[in-house]
Scaffold this motif. Structure first.
Motif, PDB file in Angstrom:
ATOM      1  N   SER A 222       0.973  -1.140   0.040  1.00 17.06           N
ATOM      2  CA  SER A 222      -0.015  -0.056   0.077  1.00 17.06           C
ATOM      3  C   SER A 222       0.871   1.210  -0.071  1.00 17.06           C
ATOM      4  CB  SER A 222      -0.932  -0.044   1.120  1.00 17.06           C
ATOM      5  OG  SER A 222      -0.241   0.237   2.488  1.00 17.06           O
ATOM      6  N   TYR A 223       0.276   2.272  -0.324  1.00 15.20           N
ATOM      7  CA  TYR A 223       0.758   3.433  -0.358  1.00 15.20           C
ATOM      8  C   TYR A 223       0.540   4.304   1.210  1.00 15.20           C
ATOM      9  CZ  TYR A 223       1.939   3.858  -5.230  1.00 15.20           C
ATOM     10  OH  TYR A 223       2.782   3.758  -6.635  1.00 15.20           O
ATOM     11  N   ILE A 224       1.328   4.957   1.692  1.00 11.98           N
ATOM     12  CA  ILE A 224       1.131   5.305   3.185  1.00 11.98           C
ATOM     13  C   ILE A 224       0.702   7.056   2.971  1.00 11.98           C
ATOM     14  CG2 ILE A 224       1.866   5.886   5.477  1.00 11.98           C
ATOM     15  CD1 ILE A 224       1.022   2.806   4.608  1.00 11.98           C
ATOM     16  N   LYS A 225      -0.351   7.578   3.302  1.00 11.73           N
ATOM     17  CA  LYS A 225      -0.287   9.124   3.644  1.00 11.73           C
ATOM     18  C   LYS A 225       0.391   9.642   4.747  1.00 11.73           C
ATOM     19  CE  LYS A 225      -4.434  10.292   1.811  1.00 11.73           C
ATOM     20  NZ  LYS A 225      -5.775  10.557   1.563  1.00 11.73           N
ATOM     21  N   ASN A 226       0.226  11.172   4.507  1.00 17.07           N
ATOM     22  CA  ASN A 226       1.060  11.579   5.646  1.00 17.07           C
ATOM     23  C   ASN A 226       0.156  11.429   7.201  1.00 17.07           C
ATOM     24  OD1 ASN A 226       2.613  12.905   3.773  1.00 17.07           O
ATOM     25  ND2 ASN A 226       1.433  14.604   3.640  1.00 17.07           N
ATOM     26  N   ASP A 227      -0.988  11.211   7.315  1.00 19.67           N
ATOM     27  CA  ASP A 227      -1.424  10.883   8.460  1.00 19.67           C
ATOM     28  C   ASP A 227      -1.209   9.581   8.969  1.00 19.67           C
ATOM     29  OD1 ASP A 227      -2.919   9.468   6.913  1.00 19.67           O
ATOM     30  OD2 ASP A 227      -4.903  10.419   7.269  1.00 19.67           O
ATOM     31  N   GLY A 228      -0.136   8.792   8.283  1.00 18.10           N
ATOM     32  CA  GLY A 228       0.074   7.377   8.466  1.00 18.10           C
ATOM     33  C   GLY A 228      -0.924   6.424   8.204  1.00 18.10           C
ATOM     34  N   SER A 229      -1.966   6.725   7.477  1.00 17.99           N
ATOM     35  CA  SER A 229      -2.918   5.638   7.090  1.00 17.99           C
ATOM     36  C   SER A 229      -2.784   5.095   5.581  1.00 17.99           C
ATOM     37  CB  SER A 229      -4.345   6.246   7.140  1.00 17.99           C
ATOM     38  OG  SER A 229      -4.476   7.324   5.867  1.00 17.99           O
ATOM     39  N   GLU A 234      -3.247  -3.395  -1.183  1.00 19.75           N
ATOM     40  CA  GLU A 234      -3.849  -4.655  -1.823  1.00 19.75           C
ATOM     41  C   GLU A 234      -3.236  -5.922  -0.976  1.00 19.75           C
ATOM     42  OE1 GLU A 234      -4.680  -7.696  -4.898  1.00 19.75           O
ATOM     43  OE2 GLU A 234      -5.242  -5.514  -4.769  1.00 19.75           O
ATOM     44  N   GLU A 235      -4.072  -6.917  -0.451  1.00 23.02           N
ATOM     45  CA  GLU A 235      -3.881  -7.686   0.368  1.00 23.02           C
ATOM     46  C   GLU A 235      -3.933  -9.311  -0.233  1.00 23.02           C
ATOM     47  OE1 GLU A 235      -3.552  -8.652   4.967  1.00 23.02           O
ATOM     48  OE2 GLU A 235      -5.059  -7.207   4.570  1.00 23.02           O
ATOM     49  N   SER A 236      -3.499 -10.110  -0.398  1.00 24.49           N
ATOM     50  CA  SER A 236      -3.661 -11.365  -1.115  1.00 24.49           C
ATOM     51  C   SER A 236      -2.925 -12.499  -0.405  1.00 24.49           C
ATOM     52  CB  SER A 236      -3.385 -11.100  -2.706  1.00 24.49           C
ATOM     53  OG  SER A 236      -3.869 -12.236  -3.316  1.00 24.49           O
ATOM     54  N   TYR A 237      -3.751 -13.548  -0.877  1.00 27.17           N
ATOM     55  CA  TYR A 237      -3.271 -14.916  -0.450  1.00 27.17           C
ATOM     56  C   TYR A 237      -3.409 -15.454  -1.675  1.00 27.17           C
ATOM     57  CZ  TYR A 237      -2.816 -19.708   1.630  1.00 27.17           C
ATOM     58  OH  TYR A 237      -2.450 -20.911   1.764  1.00 27.17           O
ATOM     59  N   THR A 238      -2.282 -15.819  -2.516  1.00 35.53           N
ATOM     60  CA  THR A 238      -2.198 -16.289  -3.772  1.00 35.53           C
ATOM     61  C   THR A 238      -1.290 -17.305  -4.057  1.00 35.53           C
ATOM     62  OG1 THR A 238      -2.374 -15.589  -6.060  1.00 35.53           O
ATOM     63  CG2 THR A 238      -0.817 -14.450  -4.814  1.00 35.53           C
ATOM     64  N   VAL A 247       2.090  -7.508  -6.602  1.00 42.91           N
ATOM     65  CA  VAL A 247       2.002  -6.221  -7.005  1.00 42.91           C
ATOM     66  C   VAL A 247       1.018  -5.680  -6.380  1.00 42.91           C
ATOM     67  CG1 VAL A 247       1.684  -4.869  -8.989  1.00 42.91           C
ATOM     68  CG2 VAL A 247       3.096  -6.786  -9.453  1.00 42.91           C
ATOM     69  N   GLY A 248       0.997  -4.439  -5.760  1.00 38.51           N
ATOM     70  CA  GLY A 248      -0.186  -3.660  -5.303  1.00 38.51           C
ATOM     71  C   GLY A 248      -0.982  -3.131  -6.229  1.00 38.51           C
ATOM     72  N   ARG A 249      -1.881  -2.258  -5.966  1.00 37.34           N
ATOM     73  CA  ARG A 249      -2.834  -1.452  -6.584  1.00 37.34           C
ATOM     74  C   ARG A 249      -2.419  -0.304  -7.000  1.00 37.34           C
ATOM     75  NH1 ARG A 249      -7.844   0.115  -3.230  1.00 37.34           N
ATOM     76  NH2 ARG A 249      -8.414   0.947  -5.176  1.00 37.34           N
ATOM     77  N   GLY A 250      -2.401   0.217  -8.156  1.00 42.29           N
ATOM     78  CA  GLY A 250      -2.031   1.402  -8.975  1.00 42.29           C
ATOM     79  C   GLY A 250      -2.689   2.587  -8.677  1.00 42.29           C
ATOM     80  N   ALA A 251      -1.735   3.774  -8.719  1.00 42.11           N
ATOM     81  CA  ALA A 251      -2.411   5.178  -8.826  1.00 42.11           C
ATOM     82  C   ALA A 251      -1.861   6.065  -9.673  1.00 42.11           C
ATOM     83  CB  ALA A 251      -2.376   5.640  -7.332  1.00 42.11           C
ATOM     84  N   THR A 252      -2.647   6.865 -10.299  1.00 44.02           N
ATOM     85  CA  THR A 252      -2.010   7.772 -11.414  1.00 44.02           C
ATOM     86  C   THR A 252      -1.115   9.054 -10.902  1.00 44.02           C
ATOM     87  OG1 THR A 252      -3.666   9.373 -11.121  1.00 44.02           O
ATOM     88  CG2 THR A 252      -4.010   7.596 -12.747  1.00 44.02           C
ATOM     89  N   ALA A 253      -0.163   9.254 -11.589  1.00 40.13           N
ATOM     90  CA  ALA A 253       0.781  10.441 -11.118  1.00 40.13           C
ATOM     91  C   ALA A 253       0.020  11.422 -10.644  1.00 40.13           C
ATOM     92  CB  ALA A 253       1.726  10.863 -12.119  1.00 40.13           C
ATOM     93  N   ALA A 254      -0.943  11.905 -11.341  1.00 46.86           N
ATOM     94  CA  ALA A 254      -1.910  13.215 -10.747  1.00 46.86           C
ATOM     95  C   ALA A 254      -2.307  13.171  -9.347  1.00 46.86           C
ATOM     96  CB  ALA A 254      -2.990  13.142 -11.838  1.00 46.86           C
TER      97      ALA A 254
END
Length: 345
Positions: A222-229, A234-238, A247-254
């Motif tokens: 996961s990405y971690i935000k400034n507030d620590g959350s 993405e969590e998986s048993y695979t 691989v985790g979940r993606g986010a755009t540069a924007a």
């Protein structure tokens, strides 16, 4: 460095309506943890105490059930609105049968002082970690706590990627080295860009420079935000095919670079990860147990001997498999499982 995730039992508790409860000198409800060390009824509390006409509230973990003397390890901290931890306390304690675990006493005036910034939306956030290490038996002998996970975790942590604005467009984030997993070296945590439709998404990932066999694993990224959350978790048993990577979940540069979204901290991005390999497909096509690392959620898994017996069919086959394992590299919880098996059979 304090890290509650090292403990078998850890989390963040939120006590609501703090000002109202403290100003009327009342009690806070208990927040249950559950069963720890085979003992029921544990909870996190804000306990009231009056000394010389001054009311204090202190962080505490205790159970009201009958229990033996235990040796424990505990961590407390106050989480401020900006995600920082205030007044952390950590240590080892021997607790007799009627005692609980308590943190420092803080007066009502200090709790409610706005300059201290202890309140989050009118409540108090407490992070805790709790571990029972040993239990004193009725015969007066200290016994190991076989019920819970060992202190610390198989592999998890956070990686900070500097200069995100400069690195995200050319997709040249450096990779952070992490320890050996499942007996395999050269693992790294990184951020990788990939097209999806007409947009590029940036995915946190774990990869290795070695050839990775087919594995059965658990992971989270996961990405971690400034507030620590965490966000984009993405969590998986695979089951991962050969040379595949978590691989985790993606986010755009924007999104990641928008200051209002709260992902940038000192110009960089933080990725949190956890990884556990549970089974490895060997060269003869048979699944083998991962003896190298501690177990994830091991208390709910099949006994490791049962696992091997199913795969190898005979105790002779189990013996042959165990001969491949070096005791000095065997994880602590593997040893616990062995001891439990031989004690019970």
């Amino acid at each position: 460095m304090y890290d509650r995730r090292k403990y078998a039992f850890n989390g963040v508790c939120y006590f609501k309506n703090v000002r109202e409860i403290m100003e009327r000198d009342d009690f806070f409800p208990h927040i249950p943890i559950g069963r720890v060390g085979g003992i029921d009824g544990w909870s996190v509390r804000l306990q009231r105490e009056n000394i010389n006409n001054i009311t204090y509230y202190k962080l505490a973990i205790r159970t009201d059930r009958d229990r033996p003397t235990i040796e424990s390890r505990v961590y407390f901290g106050i989480l401020k609105p900006n995600g920082e931890t205030e007044r952390p306390v950590e240590g080892n304690l021997e607790l007799r049968d009627t005692c609980g675990i308590a943190g420092p006493k803080i007066s009502v005036d200090e709790w409610l002082n706005e300059g201290n910034r202890y309140l989050t939306n009118g409540g108090i956030k407490i992070e805790y970690g709790f571990q029972i290490k040993k239990i004193l038996s009725m015969e007066g002998q200290w016994t190991f706590n076989f019920y819970d996970k060992i202190y610390d975790y198989a592999l998890s942590g956070r990686a900070f990627f500097e200069n995100a604005r400069e690195r995200i467009r050319p997709d040249d984030f450096p990779r952070g080295r992490i320890p050996s997993i499942g007996g395999m070296n050269d693992w790294v945590v990184g951020i990788h860009g990939q097209f999806s439709g007409d947009r590029i998404y940036y995915y946190p990932c774990l990869t290795s420079n070695e050839v990775i066999p087919e594995v059965l694993c658990r992971y989270y990224l996961s990405y971690i935000k400034n507030d620590g959350s965490p966000d984009f978790l993405e969590e998986s048993y695979t089951r991962l095919e050969m040379d595949a990577s978590p691989v985790g979940r993606g986010a755009t540069a924007a999104v990641l670079l928008d200051e209002q979204e709260g992902y940038l901290k000192n110009g960089g991005l933080t990725v949190e990860f956890g990884f556990q390999i549970e089974g490895i497909l060997d060269s003869d096509g048979i699944w083998t147990f991962n003896f190298h690392d501690r177990l994830f959620d091991w208390i709910n898994k099949l006994n490791m001997i049962t696992f091997l017996r199913r795969e190898r069919d005979t105790f002779e086959g189990i013996a042959e498999e165990l001969k491949k394992v070096k005791i000095e590299t065997m994880a602590g919880e593997m040893m616990k499982k062995c001891v439990m098996f031989f004690m019970e059979t």
